[in-house]
Scaffold this motif. Sequence first.
Motif, PDB file in Angstrom:
ATOM      1  N   HIS A   1      14.330 -15.497  19.122  1.00  9.76           N
ATOM      2  CA  HIS A   1      12.878 -15.512  19.305  1.00  9.76           C
ATOM      3  C   HIS A   1      12.083 -15.527  17.999  1.00  9.76           C
ATOM      4  CE1 HIS A   1       9.026 -14.789  21.215  1.00  9.76           C
ATOM      5  NE2 HIS A   1       8.853 -13.698  20.478  1.00  9.76           N
ATOM      6  N   PRO A   2      12.454 -14.777  16.952  1.00  9.74           N
ATOM      7  CA  PRO A   2      11.604 -14.710  15.756  1.00  9.74           C
ATOM      8  C   PRO A   2      11.454 -16.058  15.065  1.00  9.74           C
ATOM      9  CG  PRO A   2      13.178 -12.895  15.791  1.00  9.74           C
ATOM     10  CD  PRO A   2      13.593 -13.841  16.859  1.00  9.74           C
ATOM     11  N   MET A   3      10.287 -16.242  14.428  1.00 10.31           N
ATOM     12  CA  MET A   3       9.987 -17.448  13.669  1.00 10.31           C
ATOM     13  C   MET A   3      10.334 -17.225  12.198  1.00 10.31           C
ATOM     14  SD  MET A   3       6.261 -18.081  15.431  1.00 10.31           S
ATOM     15  CE  MET A   3       5.908 -19.554  14.482  1.00 10.31           C
ATOM     16  N   ASP A   4      10.317 -18.302  11.467  1.00  4.55           N
ATOM     17  CA  ASP A   4      10.582 -18.253  10.036  1.00  4.55           C
ATOM     18  C   ASP A   4       9.378 -17.671   9.298  1.00  4.55           C
ATOM     19  OD1 ASP A   4      11.873 -18.616   7.653  1.00  4.55           O
ATOM     20  OD2 ASP A   4      11.931 -20.808   7.748  1.00  4.55           O
ATOM     21  N   VAL A   5       9.569 -17.416   8.015  1.00  4.92           N
ATOM     22  CA  VAL A   5       8.500 -16.957   7.127  1.00  4.92           C
ATOM     23  C   VAL A   5       8.460 -17.886   5.934  1.00  4.92           C
ATOM     24  CG1 VAL A   5       7.711 -15.074   5.642  1.00  4.92           C
ATOM     25  CG2 VAL A   5       8.762 -14.554   7.854  1.00  4.92           C
ATOM     26  N   THR A   6       7.248 -18.203   5.479  1.00  4.31           N
ATOM     27  CA  THR A   6       7.111 -19.087   4.325  1.00  4.31           C
ATOM     28  C   THR A   6       6.002 -18.573   3.427  1.00  4.31           C
ATOM     29  OG1 THR A   6       6.908 -21.404   3.658  1.00  4.31           O
ATOM     30  CG2 THR A   6       5.504 -20.671   5.461  1.00  4.31           C
ATOM     31  N   GLY A   7       5.622 -19.373   2.446  1.00  4.69           N
ATOM     32  CA  GLY A   7       4.611 -18.947   1.502  1.00  4.69           C
ATOM     33  C   GLY A   7       3.272 -18.662   2.156  1.00  4.69           C
ATOM     34  N   GLY A   8       2.535 -17.747   1.568  1.00  2.00           N
ATOM     35  CA  GLY A   8       1.221 -17.405   2.076  1.00  2.00           C
ATOM     36  C   GLY A   8       1.238 -16.511   3.290  1.00  2.00           C
ATOM     37  N   MET A   9       2.403 -15.961   3.636  1.00  2.00           N
ATOM     38  CA  MET A   9       2.524 -15.115   4.821  1.00  2.00           C
ATOM     39  C   MET A   9       2.960 -13.718   4.409  1.00  2.00           C
ATOM     40  SD  MET A   9       4.526 -17.659   7.483  1.00  2.00           S
ATOM     41  CE  MET A   9       4.242 -16.578   8.893  1.00  2.00           C
TER      42      MET A   9
ATOM     43  N   GLU B   1      -5.603 -17.214  22.625  1.00  2.00           N
ATOM     44  CA  GLU B   1      -5.700 -17.315  21.170  1.00  2.00           C
ATOM     45  C   GLU B   1      -4.469 -17.982  20.579  1.00  2.00           C
ATOM     46  OE1 GLU B   1      -6.765 -14.418  17.382  1.00  2.00           O
ATOM     47  OE2 GLU B   1      -5.790 -13.545  19.141  1.00  2.00           O
ATOM     48  N   GLU B   2      -4.718 -18.898  19.668  1.00  2.00           N
ATOM     49  CA  GLU B   2      -3.649 -19.489  18.861  1.00  2.00           C
ATOM     50  C   GLU B   2      -3.741 -18.912  17.455  1.00  2.00           C
ATOM     51  OE1 GLU B   2      -2.887 -23.836  17.112  1.00  2.00           O
ATOM     52  OE2 GLU B   2      -2.513 -23.688  19.284  1.00  2.00           O
ATOM     53  N   LEU B   3      -2.681 -18.214  17.049  1.00  2.00           N
ATOM     54  CA  LEU B   3      -2.653 -17.581  15.733  1.00  2.00           C
ATOM     55  C   LEU B   3      -2.415 -18.620  14.644  1.00  2.00           C
ATOM     56  CD1 LEU B   3      -0.417 -14.506  16.656  1.00  2.00           C
ATOM     57  CD2 LEU B   3      -2.918 -14.664  16.686  1.00  2.00           C
ATOM     58  N   PRO B   4      -2.709 -18.278  13.391  1.00  2.00           N
ATOM     59  CA  PRO B   4      -2.464 -19.228  12.297  1.00  2.00           C
ATOM     60  C   PRO B   4      -1.019 -19.693  12.194  1.00  2.00           C
ATOM     61  CG  PRO B   4      -3.887 -17.448  11.551  1.00  2.00           C
ATOM     62  CD  PRO B   4      -3.424 -17.075  12.923  1.00  2.00           C
ATOM     63  N   ASP B   5      -0.068 -18.838  12.635  1.00  2.00           N
ATOM     64  CA  ASP B   5       1.341 -19.248  12.568  1.00  2.00           C
ATOM     65  C   ASP B   5       1.770 -20.084  13.770  1.00  2.00           C
ATOM     66  OD1 ASP B   5       1.739 -17.407  14.682  1.00  2.00           O
ATOM     67  OD2 ASP B   5       2.216 -15.784  13.304  1.00  2.00           O
ATOM     68  N   GLY B   6       0.820 -20.347  14.713  1.00  2.00           N
ATOM     69  CA  GLY B   6       1.114 -21.202  15.857  1.00  2.00           C
ATOM     70  C   GLY B   6       1.415 -20.468  17.140  1.00  2.00           C
ATOM     71  N   ARG B   7       1.731 -19.179  17.057  1.00  2.00           N
ATOM     72  CA  ARG B   7       1.981 -18.427  18.289  1.00  2.00           C
ATOM     73  C   ARG B   7       0.698 -18.332  19.116  1.00  2.00           C
ATOM     74  NH1 ARG B   7       4.486 -12.879  16.294  1.00  2.00           N
ATOM     75  NH2 ARG B   7       2.902 -13.223  14.686  1.00  2.00           N
ATOM     76  N   ARG B   8       0.868 -18.184  20.408  1.00  3.00           N
ATOM     77  CA  ARG B   8      -0.268 -18.113  21.306  1.00  3.00           C
ATOM     78  C   ARG B   8      -0.160 -16.871  22.184  1.00  3.00           C
ATOM     79  NH1 ARG B   8       0.140 -24.528  23.105  1.00  3.00           N
ATOM     80  NH2 ARG B   8      -1.005 -25.373  21.306  1.00  3.00           N
TER      81      ARG B   8
END
Length: 695
Positions: A47-55, A231-238
């Motif tokens: 389930h978890p998403m990746d992490v990248t710059g600016g997060m 709501e759609e979050l900046p990381d794309g989750r809703r």
Amino acid sequence: MTTDCWRLDSFAQTLVLAATDARLPEVVYWGAPLPKGCDLGAVTAAHPMDVTGGMLDANPPLSICPEADRSFPGQPGLALRDAQGHALRPRLRLGEVEEDRDRLVIRCADADLGLSYVARIAIDPDTHILTLSAEIESDTPIIVDWLAAPVLPGPQLSDEMIDMAGRWIGEFRPQRTPWSSGIRLREARTGRSGHEHFPGLIVPARGATNTGGAVWALQYGWSGGHRMVAEELPDGRRQIQFGHASATELSPVTRAATGPLLATFSGAGLNGCAIAFQRHIRDRIVQWPDPDRPRPVHYNCWEAVYFDHDVDTLKQIATRASALGAERFVLDDGWFGRRDDDTSSLGDWWIDERKFPDGLGPLIDHVQGLNMSFGLWFEPEMINADSDSFRAHPDWALGPRDQLEGRQQRVLDLTREEVRDYLFDRIGAVLRDHAIDYIKWDHNRLLPYPDAAQARGIYALLDRLRAAHPQVEIESCASGGGRIDAGILARTHRVWLSDSNDAAERLRMQHEAALFLPAAITGSHVGPRRCHTSGRIHDIRFRAWVAAQRHMGFEMDPRELTEEEAQVLTRVTAWWKANRDWTMTADIHRLDSADDAVIAEAQIAREGDRFVVFAGQAATTRQILPRPLTLAGLDPAALYRVTLANAEDLGPASRGPLALKDGPAELPGAYLMTHGLHLPRAFPDTIWVLEGTRL
């Protein structure tokens, strides 16, 4: 790191929750059924998403109650302040989880704040509806600005969401909003569900239709105003949140709770969600006084006489309505106090002796002598300044003295026990002294401000009246469709979908409302020849068959009918009565019409052995002839006999040979659902009724 997982299943869907290191659980899967032996740990790990710059270094969990104190970047599920107004930021820890096959109770707490949180999630294996609710308790009084029911994720492969807007005499207008970064927020702040904001949301996957594709749908069961956040979050989750309208707990409390959030997933298009809601509301939410009693044909006198009540005239109308097939006579506004118009007497719930010198008894006796039962209109939550009740108790009105009135009336403060006692005594006396089996319960005034305690007050009054008079059926009317929700339906048995009896408007409205509501509770009446709310004139055939799609009734002066009109209405009413034993428990399938001028549905019996199709010609077809109408919900391998039930309505627009015109057609379900049926050419504002039987 330790992880606990739970799942709830029905034949149509699976919901999986997981909690890591005793934090609040989050929904890690909601969709099509997963295999019974599925490794939930693997599902959670994926389930978890990746992490990248600016997060941040990890994605804050989108839990069932997202917490502001855990750096969650979106709308939190809880917003609290202490009694002095200082913000509180709970850090809830998972306590115990009660689990059985179809239910979870999740208990969490913040010991430092003296706060507990409980989420309840259940699934009905037969209706395929999830019911979710949340409550909080505090050791000390707190101010609750927002409490969401357990939060559900929004699907990723979805481009839009569908919700319902509307207005008086124009309810249930779907609007489609694209998903985009940020919030889609809708809030009903009028103190009731509202014509403008039906508390529901549908999220179709890309390409979904009425009859195919993945769809998620929700509706919130609360009558005092609600808030919806998609709501759609900046990381794309809703995320999707529902709760009471924000800041409607007007005083500090030690306990607060959401209403029930009903939710469902379907892999069979919008109809799959619609049928789940229809069945759940009809079979689980509504508490019928007599479940085995056939739904009676209504007659309501409002658009015949308005406030001009005369016993002899009402008896004449009742006699005529009975001859047409009516089984219940409802006396509407104008029977109490000195109620000659809408400026006076609300709150004075005693019989007007000027209009009824011998009381209601002679009229009721006449109605019952015609084998009809008797119903009565009330608007208990309201009061006129020009009333004996207001002059005696001006402090009973909710809101400031210089408030704007609505329809010359104010709202009674139902948070006060003495007000509820007065209404219980006055309404109870009328019910006790008369043979009344039905109340039309109206609500024509918006609240001066939203107050959750007012909604709890009306629930308490309705619960008390129903306990004292369990045989009485209650209709929820609020200027028509202003208070339709699963909360009020737990205490009532019918809704008045709209004050509009315009058959063209009703055809559209009923089609859209079927996404959430069953036929058995949806009132639909044959109105006057010239509609009082639109001025349009419709043929009696169109008016009658549109009303026959739902819980049928009449609302006009039946003395205006010509002999031919009376014959048509009698025939359609007889058809409705002959079929109500199965149509009122049928599933409503909205049909995908290739011709956008046609609004059509199929009502299919629970056993699947018969169906009826209503195909309304709502406008002029763009091409010369209508395109074939494809059906839905049938057995593709079965053979069906299909008959045009209203062949007598064929008109001059249809000139050629056609299978349905020549007699029954016997065709496979696969053909009916793939190729479809050619309908006779028709003028706008007409309707075809097709009856089908599985051979």
